[in-house]
Enzyme design. Structure first.
Site, PDB file in Angstrom:
ATOM      1  N   TYR A 298      -2.019  -0.368  10.475  1.00  0.00           N
ATOM      2  CA  TYR A 298      -2.134  -0.736   9.064  1.00  0.00           C
ATOM      3  C   TYR A 298      -0.877  -0.323   8.299  1.00  0.00           C
ATOM      4  O   TYR A 298      -0.311  -1.115   7.535  1.00  0.00           O
ATOM      5  CB  TYR A 298      -3.365  -0.076   8.448  1.00  0.00           C
TER       6      TYR A 298
ATOM      7  N   SER B 273       0.841  -1.198   0.000  1.00  0.00           N
ATOM      8  CA  SER B 273       0.000   0.000   0.000  1.00  0.00           C
ATOM      9  C   SER B 273       0.872   1.242   0.000  1.00  0.00           C
ATOM     10  O   SER B 273       2.004   1.224   0.495  1.00  0.00           O
ATOM     11  CB  SER B 273      -0.893   0.006   1.247  1.00  0.00           C
TER      12      SER B 273
END
Length: 264
Positions: A157, A144
């Site tokens: 995250y 990501s």
């Protein structure tokens, strides 16, 4: 079309919806054989049936909850027992919960670590001996942009995706001598069910709706790159440029983009 894919078996985690589902479609469309893993056995069975009928290609599926480390180990053992040869691995499964760290539940933290870090490292550890023996293979890790540019409410995250990036970068150098490729895919927000769990309020999804990537187009881009050397796929390009500037001038960008970073 990706001619390199014909007859190749591609293991895809998180394959019951979103990017994973489209990855399966594009692998089958290019003549490959998807091996699908996700929690929803009914969805996987339906996808496998449709792909078989539409593209006349073998499609295999395995039900597994990647938040459960023991269950994932058992299922992954079965996968490698059933298939003498696997040609590529796409670690697509991922989850996120956007919350200030001080207000996060430890159970949620452990789930993110299990799905985003432990699960891909485990299956990669199992597939590598097969790739080394056949002197070929491609590992694609869906990371990501959050692994490069952290924002508030994404401490855990971002940490998991940063870990996956670091793992991929080291692994790439370790295995290149055996002809094994390692690619990371660093994405901004994608229009999938991810945000229903990450941000149940819907506020963040609404705020970035006009910026969201299309899951089908993302999957097509990834599948086109299978078995072709590529260090990273970064989407969207403007966000990738932003993350590069952030790495050079972190304090400046954090001040300039504070309002955008706090949209979650």
């Amino acid at each position: 079309m990706n001619e390199h894919l014909k007859g190749k078996k591609v293991l895809i985690t998180g394959a019951s919806s979103g990017i994973g589902q489209y990855l399966a479609i594009h692998v089958a469309r290019n003549g490959g054989h998807p091996i699908l893993v996700a929690r929803s056995g009914n969805r996987l069975e339906l996808i496998a049936k449709i792909l078989k009928e539409k593209f006349d290609t073998d499609c295999y599926w395995y039900k597994a909850d990647l938040t459960n480390g023991n269950e994932w180990k058992d299922v992954s053992d079965i996968i490698f027992y059933d298939h003498d040869s696997i040609d590529a691995l796409i670690n697509n499964a991922g989850m996120g919960i956007f919350e200030n760290y001080c207000g996060s539940k430890w159970q949620d933290i452990e789930r993110m670590l299990q799905v985003n870090v432990h699960a891909p490292l485990r299956i990669t550890h199992q597939v590598l001996p097969h790739f080394i023996a056949q002197k070929s293979g491609h590992i694609i890790n869906i990371a990501s942009q959050a692994g490069k540019m952290a924002t508030p409410k994404s401490a855990v995250y971002s940490a998991t995706k940063h870990a996956l990036l670091g793992f991929s970068n080291a692994l790439r150098m370790e295995v290149e001598g055996w002809g094994i490729l390692v690619t990371t895919v660093n994405l901004g927000p994608v229009r999938t069910n991810f945000f229903k769990q990450a941000d149940p309020t819907g506020n963040y999804e609404t705020a970035v709706e006009h910026l969201m990537l299309d899951a089908n187009q993302v999957a097509n881009r990834i599948v086109k790159q299978l078995f072709i050397p590529k260090r990273e796929i970064n989407l969207p390009t403007w966000m990738d440029a932003g993350s590069k500037v952030h790495q050079l001038f972190p304090s400046v960008t954090e001040k300039m983009l504070r309002s955008q970073f706090n949209k979650k």
